[in-house]
Write a protein that holds these residues in place. Structure first.
Motif, mmCIF file in Angstrom:
data_model
loop_
_atom_site.group_PDB
_atom_site.id
_atom_site.type_symbol
_atom_site.label_atom_id
_atom_site.label_comp_id
_atom_site.label_asym_id
_atom_site.label_seq_id
_atom_site.Cartn_x
_atom_site.Cartn_y
_atom_site.Cartn_z
ATOM 1 N N GLU A 46 0.805 -1.223 0.000
ATOM 2 C CA GLU A 46 0.000 0.000 0.000
ATOM 3 C C GLU A 46 0.841 1.277 0.000
ATOM 4 O O GLU A 46 0.439 2.293 -0.539
ATOM 5 N N LYS A 47 2.015 1.234 0.631
ATOM 6 C CA LYS A 47 2.827 2.452 0.770
ATOM 7 C C LYS A 47 4.130 2.395 -0.024
ATOM 8 O O LYS A 47 4.943 3.309 0.066
ATOM 9 N N ASP A 48 4.333 1.309 -0.770
ATOM 10 C CA ASP A 48 5.502 1.073 -1.616
ATOM 11 C C ASP A 48 6.769 0.707 -0.846
ATOM 12 O O ASP A 48 7.744 0.286 -1.442
ATOM 13 N N ARG A 49 6.773 0.850 0.485
ATOM 14 C CA ARG A 49 7.971 0.542 1.266
ATOM 15 C C ARG A 49 7.583 0.392 2.730
ATOM 16 O O ARG A 49 6.679 1.069 3.207
ATOM 17 N N THR A 50 8.289 -0.496 3.415
ATOM 18 C CA THR A 50 8.136 -0.593 4.864
ATOM 19 C C THR A 50 9.458 -1.038 5.486
ATOM 20 O O THR A 50 10.275 -1.670 4.820
ATOM 21 N N ILE A 51 9.651 -0.657 6.731
ATOM 22 C CA ILE A 51 10.825 -1.100 7.475
ATOM 23 C C ILE A 51 10.466 -2.410 8.161
ATOM 24 O O ILE A 51 9.505 -2.476 8.933
ATOM 25 N N LEU A 52 11.229 -3.449 7.852
ATOM 26 C CA LEU A 52 10.981 -4.751 8.447
ATOM 27 C C LEU A 52 11.614 -4.877 9.825
ATOM 28 O O LEU A 52 11.012 -5.414 10.748
ATOM 29 N N LYS A 53 12.859 -4.423 9.922
ATOM 30 C CA LYS A 53 13.620 -4.543 11.166
ATOM 31 C C LYS A 53 14.642 -3.427 11.229
ATOM 32 O O LYS A 53 15.071 -2.924 10.202
ATOM 33 N N SER A 54 15.073 -3.110 12.430
ATOM 34 C CA SER A 54 16.172 -2.172 12.635
ATOM 35 C C SER A 54 17.234 -2.865 13.472
ATOM 36 O O SER A 54 16.918 -3.716 14.309
ATOM 37 N N GLY A 55 18.483 -2.498 13.233
ATOM 38 C CA GLY A 55 19.574 -3.085 13.995
ATOM 39 C C GLY A 55 20.910 -2.724 13.385
ATOM 40 O O GLY A 55 21.002 -1.815 12.557
ATOM 41 N N SER A 56 21.920 -3.473 13.756
ATOM 42 C CA SER A 56 23.243 -3.203 13.208
ATOM 43 C C SER A 56 23.341 -3.784 11.799
ATOM 44 O O SER A 56 22.620 -4.716 11.430
ATOM 45 N N TYR A 57 24.242 -3.226 11.042
ATOM 46 C CA TYR A 57 24.495 -3.707 9.682
ATOM 47 C C TYR A 57 24.820 -5.200 9.707
ATOM 48 O O TYR A 57 24.287 -5.972 8.908
#
Length: 83
Positions: A46-57
């Motif tokens: 619906e929004k073309d993008r979402t953040i799945l997870k955050s963390g270290s590289y």
């Protein structure tokens, strides 16, 4: 030097993969429930993008690589402090 401690694993909508394929891949690669995978896939749809997870590289790199190997449009992006 790039700070590798704060990254987002992002999923992008594409016109290649079916919704079901994205859900199955997210569930497998991220070890998520089908429900959680469906919700993230729906947001990306619906929004073309979402953040799945955050963390270290280093924490996210393997999952990002596995998603991309499976043909899913995912990227690792540095977090921004924009408010």
């Amino acid at each position: 030097m790039i700070d590798k401690s704060n990254y987002n694993l992002c999923l992008y909508n594409d016109n290649i993969n079916s919704f079901d394929r994205v859900v199955r891949t997210l569930s497998k690669v991220l070890d998520w429930s089908v429900y959680q995978s469906e919700q993230c896939a729906l947001i990306a749809h619906e929004k073309d993008r979402t953040i799945l997870k955050s963390g270290s590289y280093l924490e996210l790199r393997q999952q990002s690589n596995l998603l991309r190997k499976a043909g899913i449009t995912a990227t690792l992006e540095p977090t921004t402090n924009d408010i």
